[in-house]
Design a protein around this motif. Structure first.
Motif, PDB file in Angstrom:
ATOM      1  N   THR A  96     -34.651   6.201  -7.804  1.00 10.75           N
ATOM      2  CA  THR A  96     -33.542   7.160  -7.907  1.00 10.75           C
ATOM      3  C   THR A  96     -33.775   8.169  -9.037  1.00 10.75           C
ATOM      4  OG1 THR A  96     -32.264   5.561  -9.209  1.00 10.75           O
ATOM      5  CG2 THR A  96     -31.839   5.644  -6.854  1.00 10.75           C
ATOM      6  N   ARG A  97     -34.531   7.779 -10.065  1.00  9.53           N
ATOM      7  CA  ARG A  97     -34.914   8.766 -11.085  1.00  9.53           C
ATOM      8  C   ARG A  97     -35.652   9.941 -10.437  1.00  9.53           C
ATOM      9  NH1 ARG A  97     -37.660   5.703 -14.262  1.00  9.53           N
ATOM     10  NH2 ARG A  97     -36.191   5.577 -16.019  1.00  9.53           N
ATOM     11  N   LEU A  98     -36.519   9.628  -9.468  1.00 16.38           N
ATOM     12  CA  LEU A  98     -37.305  10.671  -8.803  1.00 16.38           C
ATOM     13  C   LEU A  98     -36.468  11.438  -7.773  1.00 16.38           C
ATOM     14  CD1 LEU A  98     -40.676   8.747  -8.326  1.00 16.38           C
ATOM     15  CD2 LEU A  98     -39.843  10.053 -10.301  1.00 16.38           C
ATOM     16  N   VAL A  99     -35.449  10.796  -7.231  1.00 16.61           N
ATOM     17  CA  VAL A  99     -34.496  11.520  -6.380  1.00 16.61           C
ATOM     18  C   VAL A  99     -33.743  12.545  -7.216  1.00 16.61           C
ATOM     19  CG1 VAL A  99     -32.414  11.305  -4.965  1.00 16.61           C
ATOM     20  CG2 VAL A  99     -34.242   9.601  -4.752  1.00 16.61           C
ATOM     21  N   ASP A 100     -33.298  12.118  -8.379  1.00 20.44           N
ATOM     22  CA  ASP A 100     -32.539  13.002  -9.260  1.00 20.44           C
ATOM     23  C   ASP A 100     -33.353  14.213  -9.705  1.00 20.44           C
ATOM     24  OD1 ASP A 100     -30.413  11.283  -9.048  1.00 20.44           O
ATOM     25  OD2 ASP A 100     -30.778  10.276 -10.962  1.00 20.44           O
ATOM     26  N   SER A 101     -34.669  14.028  -9.836  1.00 21.57           N
ATOM     27  CA  SER A 101     -35.525  15.136 -10.271  1.00 21.57           C
ATOM     28  C   SER A 101     -36.112  15.922  -9.102  1.00 21.57           C
ATOM     29  CB  SER A 101     -36.650  14.620 -11.168  1.00 21.57           C
ATOM     30  OG  SER A 101     -37.447  13.676 -10.490  1.00 21.57           O
ATOM     31  N   GLY A 102     -35.727  15.557  -7.877  1.00 22.06           N
ATOM     32  CA  GLY A 102     -36.140  16.326  -6.707  1.00 22.06           C
ATOM     33  C   GLY A 102     -37.507  15.978  -6.158  1.00 22.06           C
ATOM     34  N   VAL A 104     -38.377  12.843  -4.763  1.00 20.98           N
ATOM     35  CA  VAL A 104     -38.176  11.989  -3.589  1.00 20.98           C
ATOM     36  C   VAL A 104     -36.878  12.400  -2.908  1.00 20.98           C
ATOM     37  CG1 VAL A 104     -37.659   9.621  -2.835  1.00 20.98           C
ATOM     38  CG2 VAL A 104     -39.497  10.027  -4.479  1.00 20.98           C
ATOM     39  N   ASP A 105     -36.894  12.434  -1.587  1.00 25.33           N
ATOM     40  CA  ASP A 105     -35.707  12.839  -0.846  1.00 25.33           C
ATOM     41  C   ASP A 105     -34.597  11.790  -0.955  1.00 25.33           C
ATOM     42  OD1 ASP A 105     -34.881  15.003   1.335  1.00 25.33           O
ATOM     43  OD2 ASP A 105     -34.113  13.052   2.007  1.00 25.33           O
ATOM     44  N   LYS A 106     -33.371  12.247  -0.979  1.00 21.96           N
ATOM     45  CA  LYS A 106     -32.231  11.339  -1.152  1.00 21.96           C
ATOM     46  C   LYS A 106     -32.044  10.391   0.029  1.00 21.96           C
ATOM     47  CE  LYS A 106     -28.829  14.662   0.639  1.00 21.96           C
ATOM     48  NZ  LYS A 106     -27.591  15.438   0.312  1.00 21.96           N
ATOM     49  N   THR A 107     -32.721  10.655   1.145  1.00 21.75           N
ATOM     50  CA  THR A 107     -32.601   9.783   2.327  1.00 21.75           C
ATOM     51  C   THR A 107     -33.633   8.659   2.335  1.00 21.75           C
ATOM     52  OG1 THR A 107     -34.072  11.190   3.662  1.00 21.75           O
ATOM     53  CG2 THR A 107     -31.711  11.719   3.689  1.00 21.75           C
ATOM     54  N   TRP A 108     -34.296   8.398   1.231  1.00 24.89           N
ATOM     55  CA  TRP A 108     -35.410   7.456   1.202  1.00 24.89           C
ATOM     56  C   TRP A 108     -35.013   6.043   1.643  1.00 24.89           C
ATOM     57  CZ3 TRP A 108     -35.768   3.061  -1.911  1.00 24.89           C
ATOM     58  CH2 TRP A 108     -34.794   2.942  -2.902  1.00 24.89           C
ATOM     59  N   LYS A 109     -33.730   5.695   1.529  1.00 22.94           N
ATOM     60  CA  LYS A 109     -33.287   4.350   1.908  1.00 22.94           C
ATOM     61  C   LYS A 109     -32.923   4.239   3.385  1.00 22.94           C
ATOM     62  CE  LYS A 109     -30.727   1.953  -0.927  1.00 22.94           C
ATOM     63  NZ  LYS A 109     -29.605   1.551  -1.824  1.00 22.94           N
ATOM     64  N   ASP A 110     -33.057   5.329   4.116  1.00 26.56           N
ATOM     65  CA  ASP A 110     -32.691   5.322   5.541  1.00 26.56           C
ATOM     66  C   ASP A 110     -33.826   4.739   6.380  1.00 26.56           C
ATOM     67  OD1 ASP A 110     -30.345   6.477   4.764  1.00 26.56           O
ATOM     68  OD2 ASP A 110     -30.840   8.493   5.469  1.00 26.56           O
ATOM     69  N   THR A 111     -34.118   3.482   6.170  1.00 27.97           N
ATOM     70  CA  THR A 111     -35.156   2.763   6.916  1.00 27.97           C
ATOM     71  C   THR A 111     -34.574   1.424   7.362  1.00 27.97           C
ATOM     72  OG1 THR A 111     -36.096   1.461   5.096  1.00 27.97           O
ATOM     73  CG2 THR A 111     -36.829   3.768   5.303  1.00 27.97           C
ATOM     74  N   PRO A 112     -35.227   0.745   8.298  1.00 28.14           N
ATOM     75  CA  PRO A 112     -34.717  -0.562   8.742  1.00 28.14           C
ATOM     76  C   PRO A 112     -34.564  -1.580   7.616  1.00 28.14           C
ATOM     77  CG  PRO A 112     -36.319   0.260  10.313  1.00 28.14           C
ATOM     78  CD  PRO A 112     -36.361   1.201   9.138  1.00 28.14           C
ATOM     79  N   THR A 113     -35.364  -1.451   6.556  1.00 29.93           N
ATOM     80  CA  THR A 113     -35.271  -2.390   5.431  1.00 29.93           C
ATOM     81  C   THR A 113     -34.553  -1.787   4.228  1.00 29.93           C
ATOM     82  OG1 THR A 113     -37.418  -1.704   4.541  1.00 29.93           O
ATOM     83  CG2 THR A 113     -37.409  -3.523   6.130  1.00 29.93           C
ATOM     84  N   LYS A 114     -33.890  -0.641   4.448  1.00 31.41           N
ATOM     85  CA  LYS A 114     -33.157   0.062   3.383  1.00 31.41           C
ATOM     86  C   LYS A 114     -34.067   0.412   2.201  1.00 31.41           C
ATOM     87  CE  LYS A 114     -28.730  -1.953   4.697  1.00 31.41           C
ATOM     88  NZ  LYS A 114     -27.534  -2.728   4.268  1.00 31.41           N
ATOM     89  N   THR A 247     -43.046  10.825  -1.596  1.00 34.48           N
ATOM     90  CA  THR A 247     -42.565  12.017  -2.271  1.00 34.48           C
ATOM     91  C   THR A 247     -42.389  13.138  -1.245  1.00 34.48           C
ATOM     92  OG1 THR A 247     -44.846  12.634  -2.796  1.00 34.48           O
ATOM     93  CG2 THR A 247     -43.614  11.401  -4.468  1.00 34.48           C
ATOM     94  N   LYS A 248     -41.655  14.162  -1.627  1.00 37.07           N
ATOM     95  CA  LYS A 248     -41.314  15.219  -0.671  1.00 37.07           C
ATOM     96  C   LYS A 248     -42.533  15.968  -0.142  1.00 37.07           C
ATOM     97  CE  LYS A 248     -36.577  16.255  -2.171  1.00 37.07           C
ATOM     98  NZ  LYS A 248     -35.684  17.278  -2.743  1.00 37.07           N
ATOM     99  N   ASP A 249     -43.583  16.093  -0.952  1.00 39.93           N
ATOM    100  CA  ASP A 249     -44.765  16.842  -0.505  1.00 39.93           C
ATOM    101  C   ASP A 249     -45.876  15.936   0.009  1.00 39.93           C
ATOM    102  OD1 ASP A 249     -45.482  15.699  -2.887  1.00 39.93           O
ATOM    103  OD2 ASP A 249     -46.326  17.523  -3.783  1.00 39.93           O
ATOM    104  N   ALA A 250     -45.526  14.683   0.333  1.00 33.33           N
ATOM    105  CA  ALA A 250     -46.542  13.737   0.803  1.00 33.33           C
ATOM    106  C   ALA A 250     -47.049  14.133   2.179  1.00 33.33           C
ATOM    107  CB  ALA A 250     -45.954  12.334   0.854  1.00 33.33           C
ATOM    108  N   SER A 251     -48.293  13.760   2.450  1.00 29.58           N
ATOM    109  CA  SER A 251     -48.929  14.069   3.731  1.00 29.58           C
ATOM    110  C   SER A 251     -48.391  13.164   4.840  1.00 29.58           C
ATOM    111  CB  SER A 251     -50.439  13.865   3.617  1.00 29.58           C
ATOM    112  OG  SER A 251     -50.729  12.486   3.408  1.00 29.58           O
TER     113      SER A 251
END
Length: 346
Positions: A96-102, A104-114, A247-251
């Protein structure tokens, strides 16, 4: 300390467990190079996962660059510019530190395993044969018992350990004052606060202390690596859940790899390194180093969770671990560390 392991064996195990921390920095990653930044305990466990991903169609021709260290330190490094495509940390707050700094996307927990990629439980690592007969949380705070646990200022493992200890009191009906009194006893018995879970394991296998608070998977790895230790799953303990995200710019390759982490083959690999699967249907088989290799992950009598019992890390982090840098009062644990003088590596 009541029992020392032989210096030669300790040196051997320390060598096996030593952190290589290959750099993942750089101006950017290509489509076929994935920069993975993780917490220290993952280093050995990730190797077979990488290899098996490379055997898939999605992983063909993919290479990995890695960086491992204390979870909080790794998160702050990525926040400060360390290149990462995939982050795999000990704590949700480190993502969440990386979400706050932009990053990692805020939807990162939207997976089957949260968003959870690996899991474990807090255990006691003890000397071979458990000469002090350490079985419960009450045993480790007896006078004269020397504890090693990582520093909660840098290590995610340490925070899981502390919350497991807190859960033993408050989760079983005790008051917060009784919880603080118990943590004070625990810190008073602590002889070393290494910076990471891996450093704490190395210190213990080198012969320091009577009991190490650690991940179950780290205890299993230590035994697989030849350490002359045993471990105890206490009757009540805490479920450890380790998050991963891109991360947001990941391949696209990095995103494929993140998805792969929660497939049966990857979870089978992690199970062989002592992690409890985060999905159903995983064929664990026998796990070398487990107390019972044929039944490696027994269910504790009482298993607490951060989300169900303490409101999640969004509530736990400021209440227990705030370091005061934001101008707010110290959390419960830094205040107790200050009161007991147990504030860093010793």
């Amino acid at each position: 300390m009541k029992m020392k392991i032989k210096a030669a064996a300790a040196a051997s195990v320390a060598g096996v467990l030593a952190l290589t921390a290959c750099s993942a920095s750089g101006s950017g990653s290509s489509e076929n190079t994935i920069s993975v930044v993780g917490y220290s305990v993952l280093e050995a466990a990730n190797k077979p996962v990488f290899a098996d991903f490379q055997d898939t169609d999605a992983g063909k021709d993919v290479t990995f660059k890695t960086s491992y260290g204390a979870s909080g330190d790794q998160s702050r490094a990525v926040d400060g510019g360390l290149k990462a495509d995939v982050v795999h940390f000990s704590l949700e707050t480190d993502v969440t530190r990386l979400v706050d700094s932009g990053i990692v996307d805020k939807t990162w927990k939207d997976t089957p395993t949260k968003g959870i990629a690996t899991s474990s439980v807090v255990v006691f690592v003890v000397r071979k044969g458990n000469p002090d007969n350490i079985q419960t949380w009450d045993d480790i705070v007896k006078p004269g018992v020397e504890i090693i646990t990582p520093n909660p200022g840098s290590s995610g493992s340490a925070r899981w350990n502390i919350m497991a200890a807190w859960a033993h009191i408050v989760g079983n009906g005790g008051s917060e004052d009784e919880g603080k009194a118990y943590l004070t006893k625990l810190l008073d018995n602590t002889i070393a606060l290494p910076s990471s879970g891996r450093d704490a394991t190395t210190s213990f296998t080198e012969g320091n202390g009577d009991v190490l608070l650690s991940y179950e998977n780290e205890a299993i790895l230590a035994k697989q690596s030849g350490a002359d230790v045993d471990y105890v799953v206490p009757p009540d303990t805490l479920l450890i859940e380790n998050p991963a995200a891109v991360t947001k710019d990941a391949s696209a390759s990095a995103k494929d790899f993140l998805d792969y982490l929660t497939t049966e083959p990857a979870q089978e690999d992690y199970a062989q390194s002592g992690f409890r699967p985060v999905i159903d249907g995983v064929k664990v088989g026998e796990v070398e180093g487990a107390n019972d290799p044929s039944d490696p992950f027994p269910t504790p009598d009482k298993l607490f969770t951060i989300n169900d019992d303490f409101g999640g890390w969004a509530e736990v982090a400021p209440k227990f671990f705030n370091d005061g840098s934001d101008g707010n009062p110290l959390g419960i644990v830094p205040q107790l560390q200050e009161d007991t003088g147990k504030q860093g590596e010793e």
